[in-house]
Scaffold this active site. Structure first.
Site, PDB file in Angstrom:
ATOM      1  N   ASP A  91      -2.497   7.008   7.154  1.00 26.97           N
ATOM      2  CA  ASP A  91      -3.283   7.659   8.202  1.00 26.97           C
ATOM      3  C   ASP A  91      -2.305   8.205   9.248  1.00 26.97           C
ATOM      4  O   ASP A  91      -1.095   7.980   9.168  1.00 26.97           O
ATOM      5  CB  ASP A  91      -4.312   6.695   8.796  1.00 26.97           C
ATOM      6  CG  ASP A  91      -3.669   5.497   9.473  1.00 26.97           C
ATOM      7  OD1 ASP A  91      -2.443   5.471   9.666  1.00 26.97           O
ATOM      8  OD2 ASP A  91      -4.402   4.558   9.819  1.00 26.97           O
ATOM      9  N   ASP A 324     -11.583   4.471   2.077  1.00 25.85           N
ATOM     10  CA  ASP A 324     -10.766   3.289   2.352  1.00 25.85           C
ATOM     11  C   ASP A 324     -11.520   2.432   3.335  1.00 25.85           C
ATOM     12  O   ASP A 324     -12.333   2.937   4.113  1.00 25.85           O
ATOM     13  CB  ASP A 324      -9.419   3.674   2.973  1.00 25.85           C
ATOM     14  CG  ASP A 324      -9.576   4.018   4.452  1.00 25.85           C
ATOM     15  OD1 ASP A 324     -10.031   5.130   4.757  1.00 25.85           O
ATOM     16  OD2 ASP A 324      -9.297   3.141   5.306  1.00 25.85           O
ATOM     17  N   CYS A 362     -18.475 -11.067 -12.974  1.00 24.97           N
ATOM     18  CA  CYS A 362     -17.162 -10.515 -12.621  1.00 24.97           C
ATOM     19  C   CYS A 362     -16.110 -11.076 -13.571  1.00 24.97           C
ATOM     20  O   CYS A 362     -16.114 -12.261 -13.887  1.00 24.97           O
ATOM     21  CB  CYS A 362     -16.821 -10.878 -11.175  1.00 24.97           C
ATOM     22  SG  CYS A 362     -15.188 -10.324 -10.658  1.00 24.97           S
ATOM     23  N   CYS A 364     -12.784 -10.848 -12.951  1.00 21.76           N
ATOM     24  CA  CYS A 364     -11.484 -10.914 -12.274  1.00 21.76           C
ATOM     25  C   CYS A 364     -10.835 -12.273 -12.516  1.00 21.76           C
ATOM     26  O   CYS A 364     -11.477 -13.225 -12.949  1.00 21.76           O
ATOM     27  CB  CYS A 364     -11.620 -10.630 -10.776  1.00 21.76           C
ATOM     28  SG  CYS A 364     -12.103 -12.038  -9.756  1.00 21.76           S
ATOM     29  N   CYS A 367     -12.702 -15.218 -10.793  1.00 20.49           N
ATOM     30  CA  CYS A 367     -13.974 -15.638 -11.393  1.00 20.49           C
ATOM     31  C   CYS A 367     -13.795 -16.218 -12.792  1.00 20.49           C
ATOM     32  O   CYS A 367     -14.598 -17.025 -13.245  1.00 20.49           O
ATOM     33  CB  CYS A 367     -14.944 -14.458 -11.416  1.00 20.49           C
ATOM     34  SG  CYS A 367     -15.499 -14.003  -9.756  1.00 20.49           S
ATOM     35  N   HIS A 393     -10.595 -11.343  -5.386  1.00 22.08           N
ATOM     36  CA  HIS A 393     -11.950 -11.098  -5.889  1.00 22.08           C
ATOM     37  C   HIS A 393     -12.605  -9.909  -5.197  1.00 22.08           C
ATOM     38  O   HIS A 393     -13.189  -9.046  -5.857  1.00 22.08           O
ATOM     39  CB  HIS A 393     -12.862 -12.318  -5.740  1.00 22.08           C
ATOM     40  CG  HIS A 393     -14.289 -11.929  -6.003  1.00 22.08           C
ATOM     41  ND1 HIS A 393     -14.778 -11.777  -7.278  1.00 22.08           N
ATOM     42  CD2 HIS A 393     -15.293 -11.546  -5.165  1.00 22.08           C
ATOM     43  CE1 HIS A 393     -16.026 -11.340  -7.216  1.00 22.08           C
ATOM     44  NE2 HIS A 393     -16.365 -11.187  -5.947  1.00 22.08           N
TER      45      HIS A 393
END
Lengths: 427, 427
Positions: A91, A324, A362, A364, A367, A393
């Site tokens: 930014d 974002d 999930c 991931c 999980c 997560h």
């Protein structure tokens, strides 16, 4: 050519595209995790890669104050400094100067502010913000803008929008004159650069025929070809890309005018700034929708600083390509987790004996391995690992959500998931 | 048989061995990272596996206070609770009751203490410490002992040592009567158990012929064989193993007496406690060396709570098989890193532009990817990732050090590394 964007499929207002930057190819719509001071808080770069993060965001204000731009430049820019070989966006520092710094004083030239770290005095102008961002060397950098506060009366919003437009022109002028000073070419024999991964596109998406054709194009110059000296990356002779930012508060007409003035200057991508600053969500959506109408269809559109999982799906459905937000990472550190079954406040006692995974849908690494009881214990015990696992997560959930959005757009209107998006976005 | 130990090679006093526990086979000498409240601070379990950690330590005192033993037991013990399928050892809680808790009051029966968390009152006896450790379900558990303070006069040390001996007998009695209450068998259909990795031995060590033979032994019962129902682990019908602890302060004669009395009770392994409590290092070494002479050669010997990298090498050379210490993890969180070139305080300004890896001779995921400049920045910016990466490196350095010690012992006296150990341990 340092940036290339192609819309590959549209469904209603939503679009799926492909954004080529010097360091990585990005599937859009994309969510960009925030790595404030060259670290997505609590998560190491190899895990970000595993999660399929294609592009991350750095905050110029923070990086300018610590560790400082000159040092990062000497170490090869952000890519070399933090050992991240995919894309980065910075930014302009404008938003954080206005929200974090003390005693800021603004005039036509720029803004004087005091550091939130030590109270030292600094000055940002469009030119110095460009200089800083060129030194940091992100693939995509942002024009220096004034983020108008909310609420604000129309006169104030107009003046602020017009200042942002003048600053956009100055940003572009400085950038064009200095864009070859990007630090990538300094990443040479003396720099600490270790190959972390092949520079291939990430994520579980199957490569489309277009993508393969794209990659194979001998003159694209975006990837080292087999015959190239591997020690000289193909991006070494490319530059960054500067995006313009649309302001104009909550006034549709001023947003339209801002979009027109910014397009007149001409940028390879356009961002919508100044939203999610306290206004009701219905208003955000209204302004996003009306502003998008005034942005070119063939350029990437970046909505800054949003949002919840529902919101990023909604904005993608409106035609936003990039977003974002600190929400997934910040909420994670406070024990607030996003799941397919809704939000979970993991600190609650009711999870103390819950043997199930955080989110049964999930896949991931958190999980797959840990129970809610364990995550609850880590949080209650103030263990560092709580921040690590919770952040992994939440980022996985956000990135997976965008993956599903892209997939839904590819499938077109027949997809139930996409119609869910439509119904949700229309409610 | 729930524990099996075999010395495979000796060089001088040093020995390389193999320790079979219900959950994992461990190469000794071994360093055990400390996972105080079911988390090796800042490091996730998959990374610990990658680092080659074969066994980790949990602190009964901390786990008893939070999250509590009953809850951990219901969730399958520590293994199920934290999703760690390799070996675990728990201390008895004794050391921490004496060092952390407030207002402790000791008598023959046990010790009353107040929690350091909330001041609540609790009571530990040999029996309740065994009950807690059986509930936690570590592979190896420790007798409840009194850790004698330093300095202490001979009468005090003798009384304390004798109390520890009486408590050892009570610990063993309770354990023998209750050892089948281990929570592993409760890890059944209703528990949250996901396979994290094959339960094979870890680390880069080549399997010896003995090891392969060991594994292939049909009646060892230590691993699920191909014909077994995979949902019923082979360790489900095994028990934990209880180690005795030698006390006796800095008095060789009392240490000898403590060793004899503890051997008389009879344990499958022996620990040396009450060292590294403030005494000079030369004295530690002297007591370790003399105490080891009174411990059986065919049983594992565990030196509790040591030490620096130099010290763990030295103690291994004296014949210690197991060690644990918070130093690598705690120092990492304070920016103190162990490298092949000595200690590095990463916070120092002189590293701000240092593009080199933390340790050029280290192959860990931190040294492979990040520069000293980046690690320095993360620490200076108080980023969570600093704790993560620093801890990973320090653990890697410790585990790698022990791997080299084991390798040196295998090679025998010709090894230069081993002679380095001898010369260092004799200086």
């Amino acid at each position: 050519m340092s940036l290339s964007f192609r819309v590959e499929k549209t469904v209603g207002t939503a679009r799926r595209g492909r954004l080529l930057t010097p360091h990585a190819e990005i599937e859009t719509p994309v969510f960009m995790p925030v790595g404030t001071v060259a670290s997505v808080k609590a998560v190491s770069q190899d895990i970000l890669e595993d999660l399929g993060a294609q592009i991350i965001l750095g905050n110029t204000y923070h990086l300018y104050l610590r560790p400082g731009v000159a040092g990062v430049r000497r170490l090869g820019g952000l890519h070399g400094f933090m050992s991240w070989n995919r894309a980065i966006l910075t930014d302009s520092g404008g938003f954080q100067v206005f929200s974090l710094s003390q005693l800021r004083k603004l005039n036509e030239e720029g803004v004087t502010f005091r550091s939130h770290l030590d109270g030292s005095s600094h000055f940002f102008s469009p030119e110095s913000a460009m200089e800083a961002q060129i030194g940091l060397g992100a693939d995509i950098i942002m024009a220096f803008d004034e983020c108008t506060e909310y609420p604000a009366d129309q006169t104030r919003v107009r003046e602020s929008m017009e200042l942002t437009a003048r600053w956009a022109a100055r940003s572009q002028k400085y950038f064009e004159e200095h864009k070859h000073e990007v630090p990538w070419t300094r990443v040479g024999a003396d720099a600490f650069v270790r190959p972390a991964e092949p520079s291939s596109p990430s994520g579980p998406l199957e490569p489309s025929p277009e993508q393969e054709q794209f990659q194979a194009a001998p003159d694209s110059g975006l990837r080292p070809s087999a015959g190239t000296n591997a020690s000289v990356p193909a991006w070494a002779d490319q530059t960054q890309s500067l995006f313009g930012i649309i302001q104009g508060g909550m006034d549709r007409a001023l947003r339209k005018e801002s979009a027109e003035r910014t397009r007149e200057i001409g940028f390879p991508g356009y961002a919508i700034g100044g939203l999610s600053v306290g206004e009701p969500r219905g208003l955000t959506r209204e302004i996003v929708e009306s502003t998008l109408e005034h942005l070119p269809k063939d350029k990437p559109r970046y909505l800054m600083g949003v949002g919840t999982p529902e919101e990023i799906v909604e904005y993608a459905s409106l035609g936003v390509d990039m977003m974002d937000c600190v929400l997934p990472t910040r909420a994670a550190r406070h024990g607030l987790l996003f799941t397919s079954e809704g939000k979970v406040s993991i600190k609650q006692l009711r999870f103390a004996q819950d043997q199930g995974p955080l989110d049964p849908n999930c896949d991931c690494r958190v999980c797959r391995r840990y129970s809610r009881a364990y995550l609850r214990h880590l949080y209650a015990s103030n263990e560092v690992l709580a921040q690590v696992l919770n952040t992994i997560h939440n980022l996985s959930f956000y990135l997976d959500t965008m993956r599903r959005v892209r997939h839904a757009i590819s499938l077109g209107e027949e997809s139930r998931f996409l119609s869910d998006i439509w119904s949700r976005s229309k409610s």
